[in-house]
Design an enzyme around this catalytic site. Sequence first.
Site, mmCIF file in Angstrom:
data_model
loop_
_atom_site.group_PDB
_atom_site.id
_atom_site.type_symbol
_atom_site.label_atom_id
_atom_site.label_comp_id
_atom_site.label_asym_id
_atom_site.label_seq_id
_atom_site.Cartn_x
_atom_site.Cartn_y
_atom_site.Cartn_z
ATOM 1 N N LYS A 164 -3.782 -0.867 -11.538
ATOM 2 C CA LYS A 164 -4.660 -0.080 -12.410
ATOM 3 C C LYS A 164 -3.947 0.193 -13.729
ATOM 4 C CE LYS A 164 -6.276 2.440 -8.346
ATOM 5 N NZ LYS A 164 -5.567 1.500 -7.435
ATOM 6 N N GLU A 214 0.850 -1.188 0.000
ATOM 7 C CA GLU A 214 0.000 0.000 0.000
ATOM 8 C C GLU A 214 0.887 1.240 0.000
ATOM 9 O OE1 GLU A 214 -3.381 -0.094 0.050
ATOM 10 O OE2 GLU A 214 -3.336 -2.271 0.045
ATOM 11 N N SER A 254 -13.379 2.612 -6.834
ATOM 12 C CA SER A 254 -14.196 2.401 -5.638
ATOM 13 C C SER A 254 -13.930 3.446 -4.555
ATOM 14 C CB SER A 254 -13.995 0.986 -5.088
ATOM 15 O OG SER A 254 -12.677 0.567 -5.226
#
Length: 364
Positions: free
Chosen positions: A261, A142, A199
Amino acid sequence: MSSEPVHRIQRLLLLGAVILGCFVTLFVMYLNSSTGWQSGTVESIAPSEHAKERIEDVLTKKDHNETTVLIWLWPFGEKIDKVNVCASKFSIDGCFITTDRNLYNKSDGVIIHHRDIRSNLSHLPPPHQRPSFQKWIWMNLESPTHSSQLAVMKNLFNLTLNYRRDADIPVPYGSLIFIEGVDNFVPPRKNKLLCWIVSHWKQNMARVKYYNELQKHIKVDVYGKAFNKSITRQDYVSILTSCKFYLAFENSIHKDYITEKFYNSLGMGTVPVVLGPSRHNYENFVQGDAFIHVDDFASPKDLADYILQLDKNEERYRRFFEWRRHFQVKRLHFWIEHACVACDYLRRHRKYQVVNNLDTWFWD
Ligand SMILES: *[C@@H]1O[C@H](CO)[C@@H](O)[C@H](O)[C@H]1NC(C)=O
Ligand SMILES: *[C@@H]1O[C@H](CO)[C@@H](O)[C@H](O)[C@H]1NC(C)=O
Ligand SMILES: *[C@@H]1O[C@H](CO)[C@@H](O)[C@H](O)[C@H]1NC(C)=O
Ligand SMILES: *[C@@H]1O[C@H](CO)[C@@H](O)[C@H](O)[C@H]1NC(C)=O
Ligand SMILES: *[C@@H]1O[C@H](CO)[C@@H](O)[C@H](O)[C@H]1NC(C)=O
């Protein structure tokens, strides 16, 4: 010959017996002391095997020159019993990957997933029982914005496993691998110009601000939780491939933080329009003509105009796929490949290593 040498032999034998006795005593003491974790902070790691079997295990392991990597917290609570797949799946030999905490004492490396420790260090193995040869591997994929900074972790780890290029064990979300390429790559059939699946949505995110402006000048087909249009994995692939361009907008902007992505879009034959670190940073990973960067334009409107122009020029559009002549996208297999890559690293680097600046390295 006098009796002198005989006495000497007797003395030597006696000395030998004493030393042997000491060893036996120490060994018995060792067996008795291996009664389990003294600390009550960690659940379900009471040793199930007999101490003797463990010693045999270690000896066998040394014979086989095998490196054991324990995944202490399997990311996001996923469970996996016993995995030994590094050789068959990734051609990495000599690795044994396990989640069995009984093997803690003989593990050469212990992988600890940052997000699963959260703020609670009692989820960690007890540090005072850490074998001297063992390396703790801090794993985090992350971004700093979405990882809690824990000063207490500063001096805990031996290695970092992260998407950053300067991590001890770099594991970018994807990479381009050289191949004998495809000369005439034909992108999949398109029926949409520009798409976005998203999202996580907050008004102050750079990507949200950019989108709000962009959509005034060009139609964007939007999907995902943020738009109350959740999609399945299958939808994901068919949507992504059916768009000429895709907004590969990162949730936060950090050096080397270029995620799936981007690589999914690139790999599936859709041109990524990126918002993230600088163009220069992207070009450390992929060819500059494989994507569009929002920084290349003075405003979202200019970007919209450019995309609308490209929509009318198939030949120029195809040029975004030139890189496919020589490369293909490779993505790491979460999370097992990360563990195998870590094991491979341990086998090649047997030296002493510490990370004593984790908090400043990652969060600054
Ligand atoms: C690991 O070794 C320590 C002593 O060094 C012992 O107290 C503990 O029970 C052992 N743990 C396991 C899981 O075997
Ligand atoms: C163990 O494997 C490593 C990595 O393949 C190799 O460098 C080393 O020489 C091997 N050691 C022994 C004792 O076979
Ligand atoms: C930390 O985790 C332990 C073990 O799971 C639990 O007993 C304890 O309540 C937790 N502490 C906090 C502050 O969450
Ligand atoms: C999604 O649904 C929620 C609750 O039904 C609503 O509050 C929200 O405005 C909707 N968002 C969008 C983008 O339509
Ligand atoms: C691993 O790091 C810890 C904490 O910095 C250190 O005490 C230990 O000696 C290191 N071990 C190895 C094998 O590098």
